[in-house]
Design a protein around this motif. Structure first.
Motif, PDB file in Angstrom:
ATOM      1  N   ARG A   5       7.231  22.578 -41.388  1.00  0.00           N
ATOM      2  CA  ARG A   5       5.886  22.014 -41.568  1.00  0.00           C
ATOM      3  C   ARG A   5       5.543  21.895 -43.050  1.00  0.00           C
ATOM      4  N   ALA A   6       5.988  22.856 -43.865  1.00  0.00           N
ATOM      5  CA  ALA A   6       5.631  22.860 -45.289  1.00  0.00           C
ATOM      6  C   ALA A   6       6.480  21.901 -46.107  1.00  0.00           C
ATOM      7  N   LEU A   7       7.752  21.719 -45.718  1.00  0.00           N
ATOM      8  CA  LEU A   7       8.680  20.970 -46.561  1.00  0.00           C
ATOM      9  C   LEU A   7       8.976  19.564 -46.052  1.00  0.00           C
ATOM     10  N   ALA A   8       9.121  19.391 -44.743  1.00  0.00           N
ATOM     11  CA  ALA A   8       9.476  18.084 -44.190  1.00  0.00           C
ATOM     12  C   ALA A   8       8.946  17.976 -42.777  1.00  0.00           C
ATOM     13  N   SER A  56      -2.577  15.974 -44.108  1.00  0.00           N
ATOM     14  CA  SER A  56      -1.818  15.051 -44.953  1.00  0.00           C
ATOM     15  C   SER A  56      -0.491  15.618 -45.425  1.00  0.00           C
ATOM     16  N   ILE A  57      -0.378  16.947 -45.594  1.00  0.00           N
ATOM     17  CA  ILE A  57       0.850  17.557 -46.099  1.00  0.00           C
ATOM     18  C   ILE A  57       1.642  18.206 -44.964  1.00  0.00           C
ATOM     19  N   ILE A  58       0.940  18.936 -44.094  1.00  0.00           N
ATOM     20  CA  ILE A  58       1.610  19.682 -43.029  1.00  0.00           C
ATOM     21  C   ILE A  58       1.701  18.858 -41.746  1.00  0.00           C
ATOM     22  N   ASP A  59       0.976  17.765 -41.671  1.00  0.00           N
ATOM     23  CA  ASP A  59       1.010  16.864 -40.512  1.00  0.00           C
ATOM     24  C   ASP A  59       0.596  17.561 -39.223  1.00  0.00           C
ATOM     25  N   LEU A  60      -0.612  18.124 -39.224  1.00  0.00           N
ATOM     26  CA  LEU A  60      -1.176  18.687 -37.997  1.00  0.00           C
ATOM     27  C   LEU A  60      -1.254  17.634 -36.901  1.00  0.00           C
ATOM     28  N   ARG A  61      -1.555  16.408 -37.264  1.00  0.00           N
ATOM     29  CA  ARG A  61      -1.731  15.334 -36.300  1.00  0.00           C
ATOM     30  C   ARG A  61      -0.735  14.213 -36.571  1.00  0.00           C
ATOM     31  N   PRO A  62      -0.469  13.351 -35.592  1.00  0.00           N
ATOM     32  CA  PRO A  62      -0.795  13.553 -34.179  1.00  0.00           C
ATOM     33  C   PRO A  62       0.104  14.620 -33.572  1.00  0.00           C
ATOM     34  N   VAL A  63      -0.353  15.197 -32.457  1.00  0.00           N
ATOM     35  CA  VAL A  63       0.396  16.257 -31.781  1.00  0.00           C
ATOM     36  C   VAL A  63       1.126  15.624 -30.589  1.00  0.00           C
ATOM     37  N   TYR A  64       2.399  15.940 -30.451  1.00  0.00           N
ATOM     38  CA  TYR A  64       3.196  15.324 -29.391  1.00  0.00           C
ATOM     39  C   TYR A  64       3.457  16.276 -28.223  1.00  0.00           C
ATOM     40  N   HIS A  65       2.961  17.503 -28.290  1.00  0.00           N
ATOM     41  CA  HIS A  65       3.147  18.443 -27.182  1.00  0.00           C
ATOM     42  C   HIS A  65       2.168  18.125 -26.058  1.00  0.00           C
ATOM     43  N   LEU A  83      -0.745  27.070 -34.701  1.00  0.00           N
ATOM     44  CA  LEU A  83      -0.415  28.327 -35.388  1.00  0.00           C
ATOM     45  C   LEU A  83       0.685  28.123 -36.419  1.00  0.00           C
ATOM     46  N   LEU A  84       1.689  27.301 -36.106  1.00  0.00           N
ATOM     47  CA  LEU A  84       2.737  27.004 -37.086  1.00  0.00           C
ATOM     48  C   LEU A  84       2.145  26.341 -38.320  1.00  0.00           C
ATOM     49  N   CYS A  85       1.209  25.413 -38.104  1.00  0.00           N
ATOM     50  CA  CYS A  85       0.555  24.745 -39.236  1.00  0.00           C
ATOM     51  C   CYS A  85      -0.259  25.743 -40.060  1.00  0.00           C
ATOM     52  N   TRP A  86      -0.930  26.673 -39.376  1.00  0.00           N
ATOM     53  CA  TRP A  86      -1.700  27.704 -40.091  1.00  0.00           C
ATOM     54  C   TRP A  86      -0.786  28.562 -40.966  1.00  0.00           C
ATOM     55  N   LEU A  87       0.328  29.032 -40.416  1.00  0.00           N
ATOM     56  CA  LEU A  87       1.235  29.874 -41.193  1.00  0.00           C
ATOM     57  C   LEU A  87       1.806  29.108 -42.383  1.00  0.00           C
ATOM     58  N   ALA A  88       2.101  27.823 -42.189  1.00  0.00           N
ATOM     59  CA  ALA A  88       2.593  27.007 -43.310  1.00  0.00           C
ATOM     60  C   ALA A  88       1.530  26.887 -44.390  1.00  0.00           C
ATOM     61  N   LEU A  89       0.271  26.638 -43.998  1.00  0.00           N
ATOM     62  CA  LEU A  89      -0.803  26.532 -44.976  1.00  0.00           C
ATOM     63  C   LEU A  89      -1.030  27.860 -45.689  1.00  0.00           C
ATOM     64  N   LEU A  90      -0.905  28.969 -44.966  1.00  0.00           N
ATOM     65  CA  LEU A  90      -1.049  30.290 -45.573  1.00  0.00           C
ATOM     66  C   LEU A  90      -0.036  30.480 -46.697  1.00  0.00           C
ATOM     67  N   LEU A  91       1.237  30.191 -46.443  1.00  0.00           N
ATOM     68  CA  LEU A  91       2.270  30.351 -47.467  1.00  0.00           C
ATOM     69  C   LEU A  91       2.037  29.393 -48.634  1.00  0.00           C
ATOM     70  N   ILE A  92       1.608  28.178 -48.335  1.00  0.00           N
ATOM     71  CA  ILE A  92       1.347  27.192 -49.392  1.00  0.00           C
ATOM     72  C   ILE A  92       0.219  27.668 -50.305  1.00  0.00           C
ATOM     73  N   ARG A  93      -0.879  28.168 -49.711  1.00  0.00           N
ATOM     74  CA  ARG A  93      -2.012  28.614 -50.519  1.00  0.00           C
ATOM     75  C   ARG A  93      -1.641  29.819 -51.391  1.00  0.00           C
TER      76      ARG A  93
END
Length: 578
Positions: A128-131, A484-493, A504-514
């Motif tokens: 989520r953070a890199l690609a 825009s960076i982690i691509d929360l949307r659109p969701v395909y699940h 939750l994966l997006c949250w953890l990625a944003l946590l590490l980024i911040r």
């Protein structure tokens, strides 16, 4: 271009070899090739090998890592592949510093699960953070395009099983991560900022309504006669609600045509996201902050002031946020607010200037709450300019309509009613004539550049209240980066637990980024670009296979130092042939 060796003999007959950088040029007059020396390296026995190595490394940066590795492969070894290493190594270092790996491994103990679940979840967070990509594409990325310590090959089903487990452990994981982050980073957690957004799905079919409690959680029992689809604004009792998780609602993505879910996020004043929530897409904002208050109260925090936008300013929410010694700073609606808000705005008084051209004044109106009026002169100029443009557009639309029939004027008024900015300043006379509402313009002019805050804490100064609320932008910045960076949307699940796990994966990625941004003072875009230039190269030969990292640049070394993450080892893996 090549290295040329020139030989000279001294008077005593000793042979001296000199190394030169040369290339051949075609001499059109002589119709032959001539050697041209570009640079002399000096005597071979006095060669500055360190300088040559620096030159080779510098030239290697001009090539793709794969090509550079092929050209620089030691004799007898065959180049296998090159993969980016820096981004995943840095994120993994922060993941371990924050104790996320330790918490997951502890929760894995005694479970009949793949022992690699923690590594799999880290890999999905790194993706989520890199690609950022779909789960099938993320699986291919993990297997073929990046180096992740402790994980070589994974399949899509393993990713889904790990996500299901993540949704299950979220309450414990979120609590542990919060205390690890605040202790390790020495965060000042006196203000918790909360806001919501929505994220949509590329489908035109919403989920079937099912029985849920007030918090949107699934209920085991079917809904009885008391089931209702309405919110319970007074918060009295637990009502069963019939709601689909992916459902139509008020979209904050300008996609009301697609089903959505509502996502909430709590952020510290440092911009660190400490928890996220997911609710059915038709859930209104007003009751959500009460759940946030209850969930965070279980963490036994010290005194916390919650900061929220105008959508959470109901009396029920304010009462709930006062429980347990906490308090609130909440934006108050100006145009359709309470009688207290109207009274506050009508009071006279002098403004005090604080940071960033912001002016504040506190108004006493006999309420238990405090009211602080904030005024930004620059924003007032922008508000006036926007209003003038709207009025000009409205005037042009209704000019000459007096000659139209009453039916035609009513049709035009109906068209204008679909444009809230224009409709705000439209007035219809008893006879059906269309006019610009000058009284409304005067009232709006009095609100230019202003917003009103309601605060329950008596110890905060008006300046602290205003600046604290202004930091609510940290949440809005979090939503921008999530989308825009982690691509929360659109969701395909499709499944609810997978959707929650995706958030939750997006949250953890944003946590590490911040955490990375705060420690280095650089944006994630800059950090990612620099770190992804660090690669791991794989070679094979008669003695076996090994992987080694490329040379660290000074900017990369400085980043690892700032983040307190050890630089990668030179030799990452060694497999000796039998």
């Amino acid at each position: 271009m090549y290295v040329k060796t020139a030989t000279r003999r001294t008077k005593d007959g000793q042979e001296i070899r000199y190394l030169q950088l040369a290339h051949n040029e075609w001499d059109a007059d002589a119709q032959r090739s001539r050697t041209k020396v570009l640079h002399s390296f000096g005597r071979a026995d006095q060669l500055d090998r360190a300088a040559i190595e620096r030159l080779v490394v510098s030239l290697g940066r001009l090539l793709d890592p794969d090509r550079a590795a092929v050209l620089s492969a030691p004799a007898g070894l065959e180049f296998l592949e090159a993969r980016p290493l820096g981004g995943t190594h840095m994120l993994d270092g922060l993941w371990r510093r924050l104790g996320i790996d330790a918490t997951m491994k502890r929760l894995l103990a005694g479970r009949r699960m793949d022992a690699r679940a923690e590594r799999t979840l880290f890999a999905l967070v790194a993706n989520r953070a890199l690609a950022p990509s779909s789960k099938p594409a993320a699986t291919e990325w993990i297997n073929s395009d990046v180096h992740i310590d402790g994980l070589t090959v994974i399949d899509e089903q393993a990713c889904h099983r790990a996500m299901d487990w993540l949704a299950e452990i979220e309450p414990v994981l979120a609590k542990d991560v919060y205390f690890q982050v605040t202790d390790l980073l020495n965060l000042e957690v006196d203000l918790i900022f909360f806001d919501t957004t929505s994220t949509y799905f590329e489908t035109d079919q919403a989920d079937e309504p099912v029985a849920r409690d007030e918090r949107g959680r699934l209920l085991d029992q079917p809904a009885g006669p008391s089931a209702t689809g309405d919110d319970n604004p007074d918060g009295a009792g637990e009502k069963v609600k019939l709601r689909g998780f992916r459902s139509y609602g008020k979209s904050k993505d300008s996609r009301p045509d697609l089903p959505q879910v509502v996502v909430g996020m709590a952020v510290t004043r440092d911009g660190i996201p400490v928890r996220v929530w997911s609710w059915p897409g038709a859930t209104g904002d007003s009751a959500l902050i009460r759940q946030v208050r209850d969930d965070l109260r279980e963490w036994t925090l010290s005194k916390v002031i919650y900061v929220a936008d105008r959508g959470f300013s109901s009396a029920t929410n304010r009462k709930a946020l006062m429980q347990g010694g906490t308090g609130y700073i909440i934006g108050e609606k100006l145009r359709s607010g309470t009688a207290e808000a109207k009274t506050a705005l009508s009071r006279q008084g002098r403004y005090a200037t604080v940071a960033d051209n912001l002016q504040v004044k506190e108004v006493k109106i006999g309420s238990a709450d405090r009211f602080i009026i904030c005024y930004n002169p620059d924003q007032a100029v922008r508000d006036a300019a926007v209003r003038e443009q709207l009025i000009s557009q409205l005037t042009e639309m209704i000019d000459g309509t007096d000659t139209l029939s009453r039916t035609k004027r009513a049709e035009l008024a109906g068209v204008i009613s679909t444009k809230p900015g224009l409709h705000r300043f439209l007035r219809q006379t008893p006879g059906g004539l269309l006019r610009v509402d000058r009284a409304k313009i005067e009232r709006e002019t009095n609100l230019d550049g202003k917003y009103l805050l309601r605060c329950s804490d008596p110890s905060l100064s008006p300046e602290d209240v205003a600046l604290g609320y202004k930091q609510l932008l940290q949440v809005e910045r979090g939503w921008r980066d999530m989308k825009s960076i982690i691509d929360l949307r659109p969701v395909y699940h499709r499944r609810e637990d997978r959707i929650r796990a995706h958030v939750l994966l997006c949250w953890l990625a944003l946590l590490l980024i911040r955490v990375a941004e705060n420690a280095t003072g650089q944006t994630w875009t800059t950090l990612r670009a620099e770190l992804q230039r660090l690669h791991v190269i794989a070679y094979t030969g008669p003695s076996g296979t090994f992987r080694q990292s490329t040379e660290l640049t000074k900017p990369q070394r400085d980043l690892f130092t700032a983040l307190d993450v050890p630089a990668p080892k030179k030799i990452l893996d060694l497999a000796v042939a039998d």
